[in-house]
Write a protein that holds these residues in place. Structure first.
Motif, short mmCIF file in Angstrom:
data_model
loop_
_atom_site.label_atom_id
_atom_site.label_comp_id
_atom_site.label_asym_id
_atom_site.label_seq_id
_atom_site.Cartn_x
_atom_site.Cartn_y
_atom_site.Cartn_z
N VAL A 148 10.69 52.20 -58.52
CA VAL A 148 11.81 53.13 -58.64
C VAL A 148 13.16 52.40 -58.63
O VAL A 148 14.11 52.83 -59.28
N SER A 149 13.20 51.28 -57.92
CA SER A 149 14.47 50.56 -57.89
C SER A 149 14.73 49.81 -59.19
O SER A 149 15.86 49.41 -59.46
N ALA A 150 13.68 49.63 -60.02
CA ALA A 150 13.85 48.86 -61.25
C ALA A 150 14.96 49.39 -62.15
O ALA A 150 15.83 48.61 -62.57
N PRO A 151 15.00 50.70 -62.46
CA PRO A 151 16.05 51.18 -63.36
C PRO A 151 17.46 50.97 -62.80
O PRO A 151 18.40 50.74 -63.57
N ILE A 152 17.57 51.03 -61.46
CA ILE A 152 18.90 50.80 -60.87
C ILE A 152 19.35 49.37 -61.14
O ILE A 152 20.48 49.13 -61.60
N PHE A 153 18.45 48.44 -60.89
CA PHE A 153 18.80 47.04 -61.16
C PHE A 153 19.10 46.82 -62.64
O PHE A 153 20.05 46.15 -63.01
N GLN A 154 18.24 47.44 -63.49
CA GLN A 154 18.39 47.24 -64.94
C GLN A 154 19.74 47.75 -65.43
O GLN A 154 20.38 47.14 -66.27
N LYS A 155 20.11 48.90 -64.90
CA LYS A 155 21.35 49.51 -65.32
C LYS A 155 22.53 48.60 -64.95
O LYS A 155 23.48 48.43 -65.71
N VAL A 156 22.44 48.06 -63.73
CA VAL A 156 23.56 47.26 -63.25
C VAL A 156 23.63 45.92 -64.00
O VAL A 156 24.71 45.44 -64.33
N MET A 157 22.48 45.38 -64.32
CA MET A 157 22.51 44.16 -65.12
C MET A 157 22.78 44.55 -66.56
O MET A 157 21.91 45.08 -67.23
N LYS A 158 23.97 44.31 -67.01
CA LYS A 158 24.31 44.79 -68.35
C LYS A 158 23.51 44.05 -69.40
O LYS A 158 23.05 44.61 -70.37
N LYS A 159 23.34 42.80 -69.20
CA LYS A 159 22.74 42.01 -70.24
C LYS A 159 21.39 41.47 -69.77
O LYS A 159 21.32 40.73 -68.82
N ARG A 160 20.33 41.86 -70.46
CA ARG A 160 19.02 41.32 -70.13
C ARG A 160 18.97 39.85 -70.53
O ARG A 160 19.69 39.39 -71.40
N GLY A 161 18.08 39.13 -69.91
CA GLY A 161 17.89 37.74 -70.31
C GLY A 161 18.72 36.78 -69.50
O GLY A 161 18.63 35.59 -69.65
N GLU A 162 19.54 37.32 -68.60
CA GLU A 162 20.29 36.43 -67.72
C GLU A 162 20.12 36.93 -66.29
O GLU A 162 20.04 38.11 -66.05
N VAL A 163 20.08 36.00 -65.37
CA VAL A 163 20.05 36.41 -63.97
C VAL A 163 21.48 36.69 -63.56
O VAL A 163 22.29 35.80 -63.39
N ASP A 164 21.81 37.98 -63.46
CA ASP A 164 23.17 38.35 -63.08
C ASP A 164 23.19 38.44 -61.55
O ASP A 164 23.03 39.51 -60.97
N ILE A 165 23.37 37.28 -60.94
CA ILE A 165 23.19 37.16 -59.50
C ILE A 165 24.11 38.11 -58.74
O ILE A 165 23.67 38.83 -57.84
N ASN A 166 25.37 38.16 -59.11
CA ASN A 166 26.34 38.92 -58.32
C ASN A 166 25.96 40.39 -58.24
O ASN A 166 25.88 40.96 -57.16
N SER A 167 25.70 40.99 -59.40
CA SER A 167 25.46 42.42 -59.38
C SER A 167 24.14 42.77 -58.70
O SER A 167 24.07 43.72 -57.92
N THR A 168 23.09 42.01 -58.96
CA THR A 168 21.81 42.38 -58.36
C THR A 168 21.82 42.13 -56.85
O THR A 168 21.21 42.88 -56.09
N MET A 169 22.56 41.12 -56.42
CA MET A 169 22.69 40.87 -54.98
C MET A 169 23.33 42.07 -54.29
O MET A 169 22.89 42.51 -53.22
N VAL A 170 24.39 42.59 -54.93
CA VAL A 170 25.11 43.71 -54.32
C VAL A 170 24.22 44.95 -54.27
O VAL A 170 24.15 45.64 -53.24
N VAL A 171 23.51 45.21 -55.37
CA VAL A 171 22.60 46.37 -55.38
C VAL A 171 21.56 46.21 -54.28
O VAL A 171 21.29 47.15 -53.50
N SER A 172 21.00 45.02 -54.19
CA SER A 172 19.95 44.79 -53.21
C SER A 172 20.46 44.93 -51.79
O SER A 172 19.82 45.56 -50.94
#
Lengths: 246, 294
Positions: free
Chosen positions: B78-102
């Motif tokens: 269930v948390s997957a779509p939240i992370f996906q939405k926040v990471m605008k661009k697939r294919g890169e580890v967007d550390i800042n945004s996923t850290m904050v979500v987590s």
């Protein structure tokens, strides 16, 4: 190999049809209203300098780079809004520039990744790839980073063949390879074509590419400036001056 | 000598939980391309769900375990779509945004646990899950049934994970994305779908960890998730981010170091000493003992 399919057997519709395709990265227009066609059984080459848009065109056909306008049709169906994995399933595959294989994975893993969507036929295709490239069978349990540049290019081509493609996009196959290996790779592409694979090639080694191709397009700063049969392009004074060093 | 053997067993069983958690964390990092700092907090949430189900069903172990694993899978997917939405661009580890979500997820879960369950007091798991009789006992030190179980299940789960990673179609796709997301996309691997499979698999491992932690610690508290999250992050960084084999070795090592400190020195200082050891290691090898693999 006895197959005598050539450019002259052009069917009613093109296998690949790109119409008025425009692609931009931010403010840079990488492709400006590009139109090309590839017919079944052809080898078509894209000629152009670095930055002319060859790689962008190939990656938009595969769906990696999104386009701003224009259409791409494959086998009579629009593919320009499809995701990459669907386009690969339809029979388009890309042999990337710089032999993009998975360096820390084994040769076998790399080949099986090519067949990710049709693993049930993997044995049939593995057998064919190993017939083409016996060296890959000898090294199937080695990790790809231990292969030479030429062997990696063969692995990249073999991986593409595993996906059961109708159209193979090949990006700069000669880049960084010794001349003797380049000849070998071009011979392989020609043999694949005689087996029935249609090939769209991007290449800076213009002379060699035109020697194996049926037709070609010249790309300059994102636009098609010239097109014709390989022979016409070889004889064109502009092409001679700009790309053949004559 | 007996103390030593007992503490090695204790340490390995604790370590096997760190290994499971670090493996799930690394899998999410490598395949889903997120830094899920609060993954262990989600695991503790599943422990609470196990506790609720055990209470409600009169300690039905099967239902409790099932609830633990299922809830962990669901919470992760269930948390997957939240992370996906926040990471605008697939294919890169967007550390800042996923850290904050987590981290946000972690805070919310911790707050829910401290407000809505057992008035914020620690919860205790029933004896039929944790086992009542110690296997053997030397003075203050004992080896419990739960410890042996957690070691055995941890070993089986980690082995099964490696078999899946190296012998199956999905595992091959996981490794391809881990090595080169753009290259994996190019050969036709569905990146989003495979990413969601990795959330589910991390969920399975998280659910098993939840059961094993309950067996090992016999209790849980709202703060447990944060403590585990810090340790798992430390284990992953000391091993080398994304390095699965490294996580295995360092996770077990941390468990053993903690147990030995508890066995021979001051038990209440075990966290501090373990972190000092890790600090020294990270100063000596900034990219981790086994190297970063992201």
């Amino acid at each position: 190999m006895q197959n005598e399919k050539t450019a002259t057997t052009a069917p009613e519709g093109a296998l690949l049809k790109v119409e008025n395709l425009s692609v931009s990265y931010g403010h840079i227009n990488a492709l400006k209203s590009v139109s090309i066609e590839v017919f079944l059984g052809e080898i078509v080459v894209l000629i152009g300098a670095n930055g002319a848009g060859k790689t962008t065109l190939l990656s938009s056909i595969l769906g990696i780079t999104p386009s701003q306008s224009g259409t791409i049709s494959f086998d009579g169906q629009r593919i320009d809004k499809e995701p990459v994995d669907k386009i690969v399933r339809k029979g388009v595959c890309l042999v990337p520039e710089g032999r993009g294989v998975f360096a820390s994975m084994t040769v076998m893993d790399n080949l099986l990744l090519g067949a990710h969507h049709n693993l049930k036929n993997k044995d049939k295709y593995l057998k064919r790839v190993f017939e083409w490239f016996p060296i890959l069978e000898q090294r199937k349990n080695q990790v790809a980073k231990t292969l030479s540049g030429g062997e990696r290019q063969m692995l990249a081509i073999g991986r593409a063949l595993m996906s059961e493609p109708k159209l193979i996009l090949v990006d700069e196959p000669s880049l960084g390879l010794a001349p003797i290996v380049v000849n070998e790779i071009f011979t392989i592409l020609q043999m694949l074509n005689k087996e029935g694979y249609t090939i769209l090639l991007s290449e800076q080694n213009t002379f060699k590419a035109l020697k194996v191709a049926h037709r070609g397009y010249v790309l300059e700063t994102g636009k098609v400036t010239l097109s014709g049969t390989a022979q016409q392009l070889l004889n064109d004074p502009g092409v001679k001056a700009a790309y053949l060093g004559a | 000598m007996q103390v030593f053997i007992a503490q090695i067993i204790n340490g390995l069983s604790l370590g096997s939980i760190y290994v499971l958690l670090a493996t799930g964390f690394n899998l999410l990092l490598l395949v889903a391309l997120i830094i899920h700092f609060s993954y262990p907090v989600v695991v503790v949430f599943s422990m609470y769900i196990v506790w609720v189900v055990l209470n409600a069903t009169g300690n039905n172990l099967l239902l409790g375990i099932l609830a633990g694993v299922l809830s962990s899978i669901i919470l992760n997917v269930v948390s997957a779509p939240i992370f996906q939405k926040v990471m605008k661009k697939r294919g890169e580890v967007d550390i800042n945004s996923t850290m904050v979500v987590s981290m946000g997820m972690g805070f919310i879960i911790t707050d829910i646990l401290s407000h809505s369950f057992n008035h914020g007091f620690p919860i205790a798991f029933p004896e039929n899950l944790t086992g009542s009789e110690p296997l053997f006992r030397i003075g203050l030190i004992s080896v419990q049934v739960g410890q042996v179980w957690s070691l055995a299940i941890g070993a089986i789960a980690v082995s099964a994970f490696f078999v899946l990673l190296y012998k199956t179609r999905a595992g091959r796709a996981f490794r391809a994305i881990a090595e080169d997301p753009a290259g994996a996309r190019l050969v036709g691997i569905p990146i989003v779908k495979t990413g969601i499979q990795s959330y589910a698999l991390s969920g399975v491992m998280g659910g098993m960890s939840a059961i094993l932690i309950a067996m090992l610690l016999h209790s849980a508290s709202p703060g447990l998730g944060d403590m585990l999250a810090h340790k798992v992050l430390a284990v992953s960084i000391v091993a080398g981010l994304g390095n699965l084999v490294g996580g295995l070795v360092v996770g077990l090592a941390l468990g053993v170091i903690e147990a030995l400190i508890q066995g021979y020195a001051a038990g209440s200082w075990s966290n501090a000493i373990a972190f000092v050891v890790m600090l020294v290691v990270i100063l000596w090898k900034p990219k981790g003992l086994f190297g970063i693999k992201v």
